[in-house]
Design an enzyme around this catalytic site. Structure first.
Site, PDB file in Angstrom:
ATOM      1  N   SER A  52       0.849  -1.198   0.000  1.00  0.00           N
ATOM      2  CA  SER A  52       0.000   0.000   0.000  1.00  0.00           C
ATOM      3  C   SER A  52       0.874   1.234   0.000  1.00  0.00           C
ATOM      4  CB  SER A  52      -0.926   0.033   1.212  1.00  0.00           C
ATOM      5  OG  SER A  52      -1.679   1.238   1.191  1.00  0.00           O
ATOM      6  N   ILE A  57       7.171   2.284   4.555  1.00  0.00           N
ATOM      7  CA  ILE A  57       8.164   1.616   3.710  1.00  0.00           C
ATOM      8  C   ILE A  57       7.785   1.750   2.237  1.00  0.00           C
ATOM      9  CG2 ILE A  57       9.236  -0.606   3.144  1.00  0.00           C
ATOM     10  CD1 ILE A  57       8.889  -1.368   6.118  1.00  0.00           C
ATOM     11  N   CYS A  58       6.498   1.612   1.938  1.00  0.00           N
ATOM     12  CA  CYS A  58       6.037   1.728   0.552  1.00  0.00           C
ATOM     13  C   CYS A  58       6.283   3.133   0.019  1.00  0.00           C
ATOM     14  CB  CYS A  58       4.560   1.360   0.454  1.00  0.00           C
ATOM     15  SG  CYS A  58       4.197  -0.319   1.024  1.00  0.00           S
ATOM     16  N   ASP A  59       6.046   4.133   0.849  1.00  0.00           N
ATOM     17  CA  ASP A  59       6.312   5.524   0.493  1.00  0.00           C
ATOM     18  C   ASP A  59       7.796   5.697   0.165  1.00  0.00           C
ATOM     19  OD1 ASP A  59       5.220   8.651   1.289  1.00  0.00           O
ATOM     20  OD2 ASP A  59       7.378   8.278   1.442  1.00  0.00           O
ATOM     21  N   THR A  62       8.794   3.849  -3.120  1.00  0.00           N
ATOM     22  CA  THR A  62       8.304   4.536  -4.318  1.00  0.00           C
ATOM     23  C   THR A  62       9.111   5.800  -4.580  1.00  0.00           C
ATOM     24  OG1 THR A  62       6.112   3.615  -3.915  1.00  0.00           O
ATOM     25  CG2 THR A  62       6.250   5.496  -5.422  1.00  0.00           C
TER      26      THR A  62
END
Length: 163
Positions: A52, A57-59, A62
């Site tokens: 998500s 971590i995803c932020d 990306t």
């Protein structure tokens, strides 16, 4: 074994390997158009898969791939998650990454199934990184055993920049 928030998860689909041809996909872009792997033509590709985009971590994942590869000729960074396209678009705007390519696998999870990343228990994608050459052959792949960890940024970036 793959874990997510400390619990084992079942990944649906095959694990792809270096040398495999990346499966084509049809995913939804932020403007609700459908995009396939072939839409990116002969560009080299980094496919960054996150559970998500709205999590820490995803932020970071990306942002890092987009910022470090933004000026690389003939390359595109494609971030894939099961987030709705509206959430991906909102995140891109808030992050100042309006040019980032984010694609959604929310509809039928076909990408997750063909790339071996659908977490059956959550209907989210596990974290992974794929680097593809101009012919969509996988030259680098990392499936994370713990979805709540960062990928090996240095290794993925080195593979992408070596093409």
């Amino acid at each position: 074994m793959t874990t997510f928030i400390g619990k084992p998860v079942t990944l649906v689909g095959p694990h792809l390997r270096v040398g495999d041809q990346a499966p084509d996909f049809v995913l939804m872009a932020n403007d609700l158009t459908l995009k396939s792997l072939n839409d990116f033509g002969k560009k080299r590709k980094v496919i960054s898969v996150v559970p998500s985009i709205d999590t820490g971590i995803c932020d970071t994942q990306t942002r890092r791939f987009n910022q470090e590869l933004a000026d690389t000729d003939n390359m595109v960074v494609i971030t894939v998650s099961a987030d709705l396209p509206f959430a991906q678009a909102r995140w891109c705007g808030a992050a100042g990454l309006d040019g980032a390519v984010t694609l959604s696998d929310y509809y039928d999870h076909a990408f997750g199934k063909s790339y071996g990343l659908l977490m059956r228990e959550w209907n989210l994608l596990a974290r992974a990184v794929f680097v593809l050459n101009e012919s969509n052959e996988i030259v680098y792949v990392e499936y994370l055993d713990n979805v709540n960890e960062h990928p090996n940024y240095d290794a993925a970036l080195a593979a992408a920049k070596s093409l």
